[in-house]
Design a protein around this motif. Structure first.
Motif, PDB file in Angstrom:
ATOM      1  N   PHE A  29       0.897  -1.339   0.180  1.00 55.41           N
ATOM      2  CA  PHE A  29      -0.289   0.089  -0.197  1.00 55.41           C
ATOM      3  C   PHE A  29       1.182   1.213  -0.330  1.00 55.41           C
ATOM      4  CE2 PHE A  29      -3.722  -2.374   3.124  1.00 55.41           C
ATOM      5  CZ  PHE A  29      -4.087  -2.766   1.166  1.00 55.41           C
ATOM      6  N   ARG A  30       1.585   1.393   0.908  1.00 55.55           N
ATOM      7  CA  ARG A  30       2.844   2.486   0.689  1.00 55.55           C
ATOM      8  C   ARG A  30       3.609   2.564  -0.234  1.00 55.55           C
ATOM      9  NH1 ARG A  30       3.736  -0.002   6.505  1.00 55.55           N
ATOM     10  NH2 ARG A  30       2.657   1.421   7.986  1.00 55.55           N
ATOM     11  N   GLN A  31       3.779   1.498  -0.859  1.00 55.73           N
ATOM     12  CA  GLN A  31       4.280   1.407  -2.240  1.00 55.73           C
ATOM     13  C   GLN A  31       4.004   2.158  -3.230  1.00 55.73           C
ATOM     14  OE1 GLN A  31       6.576  -2.068  -3.534  1.00 55.73           O
ATOM     15  NE2 GLN A  31       6.476  -1.716  -5.608  1.00 55.73           N
ATOM     16  N   TRP A  32       2.499   1.667  -3.481  1.00 55.85           N
ATOM     17  CA  TRP A  32       1.452   2.402  -3.940  1.00 55.85           C
ATOM     18  C   TRP A  32       1.288   3.934  -4.107  1.00 55.85           C
ATOM     19  CZ3 TRP A  32      -2.512  -2.257  -3.408  1.00 55.85           C
ATOM     20  CH2 TRP A  32      -2.068  -2.928  -4.355  1.00 55.85           C
ATOM     21  N   PHE A  33       1.242   3.606  -3.419  1.00 50.95           N
ATOM     22  CA  PHE A  33       0.725   5.350  -2.592  1.00 50.95           C
ATOM     23  C   PHE A  33       2.192   6.126  -2.505  1.00 50.95           C
ATOM     24  CE2 PHE A  33       1.892   9.393   0.211  1.00 50.95           C
ATOM     25  CZ  PHE A  33       0.743   9.398   0.647  1.00 50.95           C
ATOM     26  N   THR A  34       3.332   5.941  -2.641  1.00 59.50           N
ATOM     27  CA  THR A  34       4.923   6.617  -2.818  1.00 59.50           C
ATOM     28  C   THR A  34       4.897   6.952  -4.516  1.00 59.50           C
ATOM     29  OG1 THR A  34       5.405   6.069  -0.848  1.00 59.50           O
ATOM     30  CG2 THR A  34       7.155   6.609  -2.453  1.00 59.50           C
ATOM     31  N   LYS A  35       4.865   5.855  -5.259  1.00 61.92           N
ATOM     32  CA  LYS A  35       5.066   5.849  -6.625  1.00 61.92           C
ATOM     33  C   LYS A  35       3.785   6.751  -7.601  1.00 61.92           C
ATOM     34  CE  LYS A  35       7.573   1.772  -6.728  1.00 61.92           C
ATOM     35  NZ  LYS A  35       7.800   0.910  -8.116  1.00 61.92           N
ATOM     36  N   ALA A  36       2.793   6.734  -6.240  1.00 57.13           N
ATOM     37  CA  ALA A  36       1.794   7.492  -7.394  1.00 57.13           C
ATOM     38  C   ALA A  36       1.990   8.909  -7.966  1.00 57.13           C
ATOM     39  CB  ALA A  36       0.195   7.715  -6.653  1.00 57.13           C
ATOM     40  N   GLU A  37       1.669   9.410  -9.075  1.00 57.22           N
ATOM     41  CA  GLU A  37       1.960  10.789  -9.108  1.00 57.22           C
ATOM     42  C   GLU A  37       0.764  11.607  -8.804  1.00 57.22           C
ATOM     43  OE1 GLU A  37       2.419  11.483 -13.304  1.00 57.22           O
ATOM     44  OE2 GLU A  37       4.292  10.477 -13.714  1.00 57.22           O
ATOM     45  N   GLY A  38       0.893  13.083  -8.365  1.00 59.33           N
ATOM     46  CA  GLY A  38      -0.220  13.742  -7.643  1.00 59.33           C
ATOM     47  C   GLY A  38      -0.083  14.093  -6.370  1.00 59.33           C
ATOM     48  N   GLY A  39      -0.945  14.951  -5.840  1.00 56.81           N
ATOM     49  CA  GLY A  39      -0.816  15.089  -4.785  1.00 56.81           C
ATOM     50  C   GLY A  39      -1.757  14.264  -3.647  1.00 56.81           C
ATOM     51  N   LEU A  40      -1.922  14.588  -2.679  1.00 53.02           N
ATOM     52  CA  LEU A  40      -2.425  13.247  -1.721  1.00 53.02           C
ATOM     53  C   LEU A  40      -3.747  12.984  -2.005  1.00 53.02           C
ATOM     54  CD1 LEU A  40      -2.144  12.381   1.557  1.00 53.02           C
ATOM     55  CD2 LEU A  40      -3.081  13.897   2.527  1.00 53.02           C
ATOM     56  N   PRO A  41      -4.528  13.259  -2.428  1.00 47.85           N
ATOM     57  CA  PRO A  41      -5.204  12.530  -3.280  1.00 47.85           C
ATOM     58  C   PRO A  41      -5.852  12.160  -3.619  1.00 47.85           C
ATOM     59  CG  PRO A  41      -5.867  15.201  -2.365  1.00 47.85           C
ATOM     60  CD  PRO A  41      -4.384  14.875  -1.915  1.00 47.85           C
ATOM     61  N   ALA A  42      -4.722  11.912  -4.654  1.00 53.50           N
ATOM     62  CA  ALA A  42      -4.292  11.078  -6.103  1.00 53.50           C
ATOM     63  C   ALA A  42      -3.353   9.623  -5.928  1.00 53.50           C
ATOM     64  CB  ALA A  42      -3.890  12.018  -6.506  1.00 53.50           C
ATOM     65  N   LYS A  43      -2.516   9.955  -4.262  1.00 58.67           N
ATOM     66  CA  LYS A  43      -1.799   8.736  -3.668  1.00 58.67           C
ATOM     67  C   LYS A  43      -2.568   8.255  -2.921  1.00 58.67           C
ATOM     68  CE  LYS A  43       2.985  11.169  -3.793  1.00 58.67           C
ATOM     69  NZ  LYS A  43       3.102  10.660  -4.592  1.00 58.67           N
ATOM     70  N   VAL A  44      -3.570   8.530  -2.520  1.00 61.21           N
ATOM     71  CA  VAL A  44      -4.483   7.675  -1.911  1.00 61.21           C
ATOM     72  C   VAL A  44      -5.440   7.117  -2.394  1.00 61.21           C
ATOM     73  CG1 VAL A  44      -6.478   7.019  -0.158  1.00 61.21           C
ATOM     74  CG2 VAL A  44      -4.778   8.606   0.030  1.00 61.21           C
ATOM     75  N   GLU A  45      -6.483   7.540  -4.000  1.00 57.70           N
ATOM     76  CA  GLU A  45      -7.141   7.115  -4.558  1.00 57.70           C
ATOM     77  C   GLU A  45      -6.134   6.048  -5.682  1.00 57.70           C
ATOM     78  OE1 GLU A  45      -9.981   8.489  -8.516  1.00 57.70           O
ATOM     79  OE2 GLU A  45      -8.679   9.456  -7.964  1.00 57.70           O
ATOM     80  N   ALA A  46      -4.851   6.188  -6.413  1.00 59.48           N
ATOM     81  CA  ALA A  46      -3.857   5.788  -6.542  1.00 59.48           C
ATOM     82  C   ALA A  46      -3.583   3.925  -6.213  1.00 59.48           C
ATOM     83  CB  ALA A  46      -2.574   5.789  -6.802  1.00 59.48           C
ATOM     84  N   ILE A  47      -4.044   3.559  -4.191  1.00 60.68           N
ATOM     85  CA  ILE A  47      -4.312   2.054  -3.529  1.00 60.68           C
ATOM     86  C   ILE A  47      -5.197   2.137  -3.987  1.00 60.68           C
ATOM     87  CG2 ILE A  47      -4.251   1.443  -1.262  1.00 60.68           C
ATOM     88  CD1 ILE A  47      -2.915   4.215  -0.226  1.00 60.68           C
ATOM     89  N   PHE A  48      -6.300   2.611  -3.984  1.00 64.88           N
ATOM     90  CA  PHE A  48      -8.500   1.352  -4.649  1.00 64.88           C
ATOM     91  C   PHE A  48      -7.867   1.134  -5.708  1.00 64.88           C
ATOM     92  CE2 PHE A  48      -8.838   4.063  -1.009  1.00 64.88           C
ATOM     93  CZ  PHE A  48      -9.966   3.499  -0.641  1.00 64.88           C
TER      94      PHE A  48
END
Length: 199
Positions: free
Chosen positions: A70-89
């Motif tokens: 989950f942390r890896q998906w969050f960290t690698k995602a582009e964009g700000g906090l909302p986009a990073k959390v959405e990347a987990i989903f």
């Protein structure tokens, strides 16, 4: 001798992981785990006192790798906090499209053991979910969000709810929709200054 013991234990846990995740806790016997691990039942019981201990080891083995992913998906995602959390989903939705996907092992196990609240596997599952919640809370707090724990719990509910609904319908778009809802909640909670900067 110790090295051999560790190797055997890991082999048993690996076999249990594959069988329990695929077929459920109640659907898998200790004999089946021993057979898949290539050990005798006596050897299995040398390393684990009971099936309950084996179930606990199975979930313990999933704890840190899942959180790290989950942390890896969050960290690698582009964009700000909302986009990073959405990347987990979004990444979970992609995983859910795999034919062998069976949902969240922690939730499925807790459902099977719902009448045994004191079971060690229930405690391990609850602790796993709390770790994810705490990670989100700390992340939100660092971004200046006013009620970080409340928001973390909302995101956790969206995540676990999507696990359940996707498992029912076999439609991963529900998880993507939950991710969009998480994005909106986080965007609304961000301090105004960070919204202006596109965070």
């Amino acid at each position: 001798m110790a090295r051999s013991g560790i190797s055997t234990r890991e082999r048993i846990i690996s076999a249990a992981n594959a069988l329990f995740y695929n077929d459920g806790i109640r659907g898998v016997s200790v004999d089946a785990v021993a057979e898949k691990a290539g050990v005798t039942k006596r050897t299995l019981y040398y390393h684990f006192r009971s099936k309950d201990d084996l179930v606990a080891a199975y979930l313990t083995g999933r704890d840190q790798p899942n959180l790290a992913l989950f942390r890896q998906w969050f960290t690698k995602a582009e964009g700000g906090l909302p986009a990073k959390v959405e990347a987990i989903f979004r990444n979970l939705a992609r995983s859910a499209r795999h034919p062998k996907w069976k949902g969240c092992g922690f939730l499925r196990t807790s459902a099977e053991l719902a009448n045994m609240p004191g079971h060690p596997a229930i405690r391990i599952g609850a602790a796993h979910k709390k770790k994810f919640e705490e990670w989100l809370r700390a992340t939100f707090e660092a971004e200046g969000i006013a009620e970080p724990l409340r928001l973390a719990r909302q995101i956790l509910l969206l995540l676990d709810g999507s696990f359940a609904v996707v498992l029912l319908h076999r439609d991963s778009s529900y998880m993507e929709t939950a991710g969009e809802a998480a994005h909106a909640l986080i965007e609304a909670a961000l301090p105004a200054g960070k919204k202006r900067r596109g965070w």
